[in-house]
Scaffold this motif. Structure first.
Motif, mmCIF file in Angstrom:
data_model
loop_
_atom_site.group_PDB
_atom_site.id
_atom_site.type_symbol
_atom_site.label_atom_id
_atom_site.label_comp_id
_atom_site.label_asym_id
_atom_site.label_seq_id
_atom_site.Cartn_x
_atom_site.Cartn_y
_atom_site.Cartn_z
ATOM 1 N N GLU A 69 -60.016 -6.597 110.031
ATOM 2 C CA GLU A 69 -61.213 -5.772 109.869
ATOM 3 C C GLU A 69 -61.879 -6.051 108.523
ATOM 4 O O GLU A 69 -61.257 -5.942 107.468
ATOM 5 C CB GLU A 69 -60.867 -4.292 109.978
ATOM 6 N N ILE A 70 -63.153 -6.416 108.559
ATOM 7 C CA ILE A 70 -63.911 -6.681 107.339
ATOM 8 C C ILE A 70 -64.971 -5.598 107.100
ATOM 9 O O ILE A 70 -65.505 -5.472 106.007
ATOM 10 C CB ILE A 70 -64.605 -8.065 107.398
ATOM 11 N N ASP A 71 -65.245 -4.808 108.118
ATOM 12 C CA ASP A 71 -66.192 -3.701 108.018
ATOM 13 C C ASP A 71 -65.963 -2.837 109.246
ATOM 14 O O ASP A 71 -65.188 -3.196 110.135
ATOM 15 C CB ASP A 71 -67.637 -4.230 107.973
ATOM 16 N N TYR A 75 -64.723 -7.624 112.861
ATOM 17 C CA TYR A 75 -63.421 -8.256 112.693
ATOM 18 C C TYR A 75 -63.544 -9.780 112.630
ATOM 19 O O TYR A 75 -64.424 -10.371 113.272
ATOM 20 C CB TYR A 75 -62.495 -7.900 113.867
ATOM 21 N N VAL A 76 -62.675 -10.375 111.842
ATOM 22 C CA VAL A 76 -62.496 -11.825 111.892
ATOM 23 C C VAL A 76 -61.410 -12.069 112.941
ATOM 24 O O VAL A 76 -60.262 -11.646 112.766
ATOM 25 C CB VAL A 76 -62.061 -12.397 110.529
#
Length: 279
Positions: A69-71, A75-76
């Protein structure tokens, strides 16, 4: 008796000495009582599904991948083979980096215990030399290896005819003791109090014998299940009463067989705790 199955096989490197070793699980929870989730209405065991919250449809196993999770809700996505390629390659080697006095090993860093034993007849002599050298020097060997697709640090110590190895938590995984200890005040303890407490320790000294440990939770749950199978009422355990708050000096004296009556001879029992804040 069925021979134990090794979880990992490789080499223990001690200076220029290498010997083949096998790693075995030192602790397991497989014998614990476990429960399944059951539908109360039908008595059927239920199964777990992963549901996409937007489509509200189940996601099949082959369509499930990892995501970092990047935000919020971003997700990456990472494929299984990408994770495998990023993990350091296992050289099947336990490389000793340093030797630490056993008295200085902080056990809060201990994670899981394993047993190390020789793997085959070839390395038995070298294994015995390493084991006895560690025992005689009263040190543990700090080693590193790729275990189960993770780079791990291990503390290896002599135990009986073998070696016991604990995987170690990394520094970032262990919470600072200050979070729990910072608000404890520094107190000056009366000499008599300390002597009484030391006397209690001397009279209660024993040997470490895990076979005498009682898993009261497991025993209680087993009895409950037996009662339900037999159609008998389930025994309700009484709640333990909170211990009474008593004068500390009086409690210490009573613990060594010198109750209020005995303590009152020649010296009054103090109502104060006998502890003062250290300056």
């Amino acid at each position: 008796m069925v021979a134990a199955r090794a979880n990992w096989k490789g080499y223990l490197k001690f200076g220029e000495i290498s010997c083949p070793v096998a790693l075995y699980t030192g602790a397991s929870t497989s014998e614990r009582i476990s429960f399944h989730t059951v539908n109360r209405d039908t008595g059927h065991r239920v199964r777990r599904e992963f549901i996409d919250p937007v489509t509200e449809k189940p996601v099949e196993r082959e369509d499930q991948i990892k995501g970092f999770e990047i935000d919020t809700d971003r997700y990456v996505e990472v494929e299984p083979d990408e994770i495998a390629n990023a993990v350091p390659d296992s050289k099947k080697l336990l490389a000793v980096a340093a030797f630490i006095p056993c008295s200085e090993i902080d056990t809060v860093f201990f994670d899981k215990p394993y047993y190390l034993a020789p793997s085959g007849k070839i390395g038995e002599d070298a294994f015995a030399v390493i084991r006895e050298a560690l025992r005689a020097s009263k040190v543990g060997a700090l080693a590193h290896a790729v275990l189960f697709r993770r780079y791990r640090a291990l503390m290896i110590r002599a135990q009986g005819l073998g070696l016991v190895a604990h995987t170690l938590n990394f520094d970032y995984e262990v919470r600072s003791a200050a979070e729990a200890f910072d608000e404890i005040p520094k107190l000056k303890i009366q000499k008599e109090m300390l002597e009484l407490a030391k006397h209690i320790i001397e009279t209660k000294k024993g040997e470490f014998d895990p076979s005498k440990f009682d898993d009261r939770y497991e025993a209680a749950v087993a009895e409950m299940v037996k009662a339900k199978l037999a159609g008998k009422p389930v025994k309700v355990m009484q709640k333990a009463k909170a211990p009474k708050v008593v004068d500390l000096m009086e409690a210490l004296r009573a613990s060594v067989g010198a109750g209020p009556a005995a303590a009152g001879k020649g010296r009054p029992v103090k109502s104060a705790s006998g502890l003062k804040k250290a300056s």
